[in-house]
Write a protein that holds these residues in place. Structure first.
Motif, PDB file in Angstrom:
ATOM      1  N   TYR A   1       8.694  -3.129  62.222  1.00 22.56           N
ATOM      2  CA  TYR A   1       9.963  -3.755  62.595  1.00 22.56           C
ATOM      3  C   TYR A   1       9.700  -5.177  63.075  1.00 22.56           C
ATOM      4  O   TYR A   1       8.914  -5.399  63.992  1.00 22.56           O
ATOM      5  N   LEU A   2      10.376  -6.140  62.451  1.00 23.71           N
ATOM      6  CA  LEU A   2      10.049  -7.545  62.675  1.00 23.71           C
ATOM      7  C   LEU A   2      11.231  -8.397  63.109  1.00 23.71           C
ATOM      8  O   LEU A   2      11.059  -9.596  63.313  1.00 23.71           O
ATOM      9  N   ASN A   3      12.414  -7.857  63.226  1.00 24.30           N
ATOM     10  CA  ASN A   3      13.617  -8.674  63.349  1.00 24.30           C
ATOM     11  C   ASN A   3      13.525  -9.736  64.429  1.00 24.30           C
ATOM     12  O   ASN A   3      13.824 -10.909  64.200  1.00 24.30           O
ATOM     13  N   ARG A   4      13.097  -9.366  65.637  1.00 20.24           N
ATOM     14  CA  ARG A   4      13.068 -10.327  66.744  1.00 20.24           C
ATOM     15  C   ARG A   4      11.927 -11.334  66.624  1.00 20.24           C
ATOM     16  O   ARG A   4      11.884 -12.320  67.343  1.00 20.24           O
ATOM     17  N   LYS A   5      10.995 -11.081  65.715  1.00 20.41           N
ATOM     18  CA  LYS A   5       9.903 -12.015  65.505  1.00 20.41           C
ATOM     19  C   LYS A   5      10.274 -13.101  64.500  1.00 20.41           C
ATOM     20  O   LYS A   5       9.499 -14.037  64.277  1.00 20.41           O
ATOM     21  N   LEU A   6      11.445 -12.981  63.897  1.00 18.36           N
ATOM     22  CA  LEU A   6      11.883 -13.963  62.907  1.00 18.36           C
ATOM     23  C   LEU A   6      12.616 -15.122  63.576  1.00 18.36           C
ATOM     24  O   LEU A   6      13.157 -14.967  64.674  1.00 18.36           O
ATOM     25  N   PRO A   7      12.663 -16.282  62.928  1.00 20.16           N
ATOM     26  CA  PRO A   7      13.438 -17.402  63.468  1.00 20.16           C
ATOM     27  C   PRO A   7      14.909 -17.042  63.635  1.00 20.16           C
ATOM     28  O   PRO A   7      15.443 -16.198  62.907  1.00 20.16           O
ATOM     29  N   THR A   8      15.574 -17.674  64.591  1.00 21.91           N
ATOM     30  CA  THR A   8      16.967 -17.363  64.884  1.00 21.91           C
ATOM     31  C   THR A   8      17.855 -17.514  63.660  1.00 21.91           C
ATOM     32  O   THR A   8      18.733 -16.675  63.405  1.00 21.91           O
ATOM     33  N   TRP A   9      17.640 -18.571  62.877  1.00 20.90           N
ATOM     34  CA  TRP A   9      18.504 -18.806  61.721  1.00 20.90           C
ATOM     35  C   TRP A   9      18.332 -17.725  60.661  1.00 20.90           C
ATOM     36  O   TRP A   9      19.264 -17.414  59.920  1.00 20.90           O
ATOM     37  N   VAL A  10      17.138 -17.077  60.602  1.00 24.77           N
ATOM     38  CA  VAL A  10      16.910 -15.992  59.652  1.00 24.77           C
ATOM     39  C   VAL A  10      17.574 -14.710  60.146  1.00 24.77           C
ATOM     40  O   VAL A  10      18.191 -13.971  59.373  1.00 24.77           O
ATOM     41  N   ARG A  11      17.477 -14.448  61.459  1.00 24.04           N
ATOM     42  CA  ARG A  11      18.066 -13.224  62.014  1.00 24.04           C
ATOM     43  C   ARG A  11      19.576 -13.182  61.816  1.00 24.04           C
ATOM     44  O   ARG A  11      20.179 -12.107  61.818  1.00 24.04           O
ATOM     45  N   GLY A  12      20.190 -14.342  61.618  1.00 22.12           N
ATOM     46  CA  GLY A  12      21.633 -14.392  61.449  1.00 22.12           C
ATOM     47  C   GLY A  12      22.137 -13.672  60.218  1.00 22.12           C
ATOM     48  O   GLY A  12      23.264 -13.180  60.205  1.00 22.12           O
ATOM     49  N   PHE A  13      21.305 -13.597  59.161  1.00 19.81           N
ATOM     50  CA  PHE A  13      21.792 -12.932  57.948  1.00 19.81           C
ATOM     51  C   PHE A  13      20.946 -11.734  57.525  1.00 19.81           C
ATOM     52  O   PHE A  13      21.192 -11.123  56.491  1.00 19.81           O
ATOM     53  N   ILE A  14      19.937 -11.364  58.346  1.00 15.72           N
ATOM     54  CA  ILE A  14      19.144 -10.174  58.055  1.00 15.72           C
ATOM     55  C   ILE A  14      19.609  -9.048  58.976  1.00 15.72           C
ATOM     56  O   ILE A  14      19.719  -9.233  60.180  1.00 15.72           O
ATOM     57  N   PRO A  15      19.906  -7.873  58.430  1.00 15.24           N
ATOM     58  CA  PRO A  15      20.407  -6.771  59.258  1.00 15.24           C
ATOM     59  C   PRO A  15      19.378  -6.299  60.279  1.00 15.24           C
ATOM     60  O   PRO A  15      18.172  -6.466  60.097  1.00 15.24           O
ATOM     61  N   LYS A  16      19.869  -5.707  61.365  1.00 12.63           N
ATOM     62  CA  LYS A  16      18.992  -5.253  62.436  1.00 12.63           C
ATOM     63  C   LYS A  16      18.099  -4.092  62.012  1.00 12.63           C
ATOM     64  O   LYS A  16      17.134  -3.776  62.700  1.00 12.63           O
ATOM     65  N   ILE A  17      18.417  -3.430  60.896  1.00 12.05           N
ATOM     66  CA  ILE A  17      17.579  -2.334  60.435  1.00 12.05           C
ATOM     67  C   ILE A  17      16.431  -2.835  59.569  1.00 12.05           C
ATOM     68  O   ILE A  17      15.708  -2.054  58.976  1.00 12.05           O
ATOM     69  N   PHE A  18      16.255  -4.135  59.505  1.00 14.96           N
ATOM     70  CA  PHE A  18      15.202  -4.729  58.683  1.00 14.96           C
ATOM     71  C   PHE A  18      13.825  -4.230  59.108  1.00 14.96           C
ATOM     72  O   PHE A  18      13.474  -4.254  60.274  1.00 14.96           O
ATOM     73  N   TYR A  19      13.052  -3.778  58.133  1.00 17.76           N
ATOM     74  CA  TYR A  19      11.679  -3.367  58.400  1.00 17.76           C
ATOM     75  C   TYR A  19      10.863  -3.433  57.109  1.00 17.76           C
ATOM     76  O   TYR A  19      11.400  -3.455  56.003  1.00 17.76           O
ATOM     77  N   ILE A  20       9.546  -3.473  57.279  1.00 19.05           N
ATOM     78  CA  ILE A  20       8.605  -3.404  56.172  1.00 19.05           C
ATOM     79  C   ILE A  20       8.016  -1.998  56.146  1.00 19.05           C
ATOM     80  O   ILE A  20       7.625  -1.464  57.192  1.00 19.05           O
ATOM     81  N   THR A  21       7.962  -1.384  54.980  1.00 17.67           N
ATOM     82  CA  THR A  21       7.314  -0.078  54.837  1.00 17.67           C
ATOM     83  C   THR A  21       5.901  -0.277  54.310  1.00 17.67           C
ATOM     84  O   THR A  21       5.696  -0.954  53.297  1.00 17.67           O
ATOM     85  N   GLU A  22       4.939   0.292  55.007  1.00 20.59           N
ATOM     86  CA  GLU A  22       3.538   0.256  54.567  1.00 20.59           C
ATOM     87  C   GLU A  22       3.107   1.659  54.170  1.00 20.59           C
ATOM     88  O   GLU A  22       3.193   2.596  54.961  1.00 20.59           O
ATOM     89  N   LYS A  23       2.653   1.810  52.933  1.00 25.15           N
ATOM     90  CA  LYS A  23       2.079   3.062  52.462  1.00 25.15           C
ATOM     91  C   LYS A  23       0.605   2.808  52.155  1.00 25.15           C
ATOM     92  O   LYS A  23       0.275   1.840  51.475  1.00 25.15           O
ATOM     93  N   ALA A  24      -0.269   3.679  52.669  1.00 26.27           N
ATOM     94  CA  ALA A  24      -1.702   3.479  52.469  1.00 26.27           C
ATOM     95  C   ALA A  24      -2.373   4.780  52.062  1.00 26.27           C
ATOM     96  O   ALA A  24      -2.114   5.835  52.654  1.00 26.27           O
ATOM     97  N   TRP A  25      -3.213   4.678  51.042  1.00 25.10           N
ATOM     98  CA  TRP A  25      -4.017   5.797  50.571  1.00 25.10           C
ATOM     99  C   TRP A  25      -5.477   5.437  50.820  1.00 25.10           C
ATOM    100  O   TRP A  25      -6.020   4.526  50.185  1.00 25.10           O
ATOM    101  N   ASN A  26      -6.120   6.129  51.761  1.00 22.86           N
ATOM    102  CA  ASN A  26      -7.475   5.784  52.188  1.00 22.86           C
ATOM    103  C   ASN A  26      -8.475   6.797  51.623  1.00 22.86           C
ATOM    104  O   ASN A  26      -8.599   7.909  52.112  1.00 22.86           O
TER     105      ASN A  26
END
Length: 304
Positions: free
Chosen positions: A63-88
């Motif tokens: 979850y990265l929303n609050r780490k983004l610049p203010t102007w970006v957070r204005g149009f990105i939804p609060k549910i914004f996240y990156i999914t990481e899948k890893a096969w080790n």
């Protein structure tokens, strides 16, 4: 699609780095997480592949929303996240990243670990990666972005109390023993007309910074994990995973019902297959040239 091969050497053996990598990822995720932000572990369990054998599958949401610049957070939804899948399947791993907000954005990282100093030009197949697409990352001498620099992680001055390794001086990759290399074939894909080359180039610049910082930490934290068994580090990983999830979820729970409605389901859909291919054949990546991106302010790895 923009593809580059990164080679990162470390004063470790491949067997040692297996422990160090798990420790570093767990500790780093915990440090970077706070209320409602950071890394949430969804799945972490054994997995077996017909091709690669037994391994470990993990799925995380970053979850990265609050780490983004203010102007970006204005149009990105609060549910914004990156999914990481890893096969080790150590010493071979596959990691994929997708974005909840940008379905056409994907990153795939194929990694192989070998006990050498990055001299294997055919680690990912009989056809070598073109020289222009190979990037050597020096954990001791490469300049690092200001936000990542810590004096205690400066490998030009670091010396391990447990192993006596370090500091890493000039030409250390040619003189240091033991030594290993993390080979990473990274493909960034953003199929949006007019933005593709610039975004993919920007992604690679950030990936290089992250790889540099992470591998520096794995070595600088050596005295914390050296001597641990695989069982020990798995227990450590599980403990920090629970603590990290609590930190991330403490403020996120209040919006879960809204998020589930927007995502279409209240349950997490588990799909352990890779989204790019089955993992049974070599990927054929077409490279593209990206535009120059203005670099962030950087600090020397070891300021005078």
């Amino acid at each position: 699609m923009l593809v580059k091969e990164y080679r990162i050497c470390m004063p470790l053996t491949v067997d040692e780095y297996r422990i160090g990598q798990l420790y570093m990822i767990s500790k780093h995720s915990h440090e970077q997480s706070s209320d409602g932000e950071g890394v949430e572990v969804i799945i972490n369990e054994p997995y077996e592949s017909p091709m690669h054998g037994k391994g470990q599958y993990t799925e995380k949401r970053v979850y990265l929303n609050r780490k983004l610049p203010t102007w970006v957070r204005g149009f990105i939804p609060k549910i914004f996240y990156i999914t990481e899948k890893a096969w080790n399947y150590y010493p071979y791993t596959i990691t994929e990243y997708t974005c909840s907000f940008l379905p056409k954005f994907q990153i795939r990282i194929e990694t192989k670990f070998e006990n050498n100093n990055g001299c294997n030009a055919r680690v990912f197949g009989e056809t070598p990666t073109p020289d222009d697409d190979v990037c050597y990352v020096d954990i001791a001498t490469d300049d690092i972005t200001e936000g990542y620099y810590k004096k205690t992680e400066d490998l030009r001055t670091f010396r391990s109390a447990k192993t006596g390794r370090g500091p890493l001086l000039e030409n250390w990759r040619e003189t240091t023993q033991p030594i290993m290399c993390s080979y990473k074939l990274v493909a960034a894909k953003f199929e949006v007309y007019g933005f593709q080359s610039r975004v993919e180039s920007f992604v690679h610049k950030n990936i290089k910074d992250i790889l540099l910082a992470g591998h520096r930490q794995a070595v600088a934290w050596m005295d914390e994990w050296y001597g641990m068994s695989l069982e020990d580090v798995r227990k450590f990983e599980k403990k920090l995973q629970e603590e990290t999830n609590c930190k991330v979820n403490s403020q996120k729970k209040t919006s879960d019902s809204k998020n589930d409605a927007l995502l279409g389901s209240g349950r997490h859909s588990i799909n352990r297959s890779t989204s790019w291919n089955s993992g049974t054949e070599q990927c054929s990546y077409a490279t593209t040239n990206g535009s120059d991106i203005k670099p962030r302010h950087r600090l020397p790895s070891a300021p005078e």
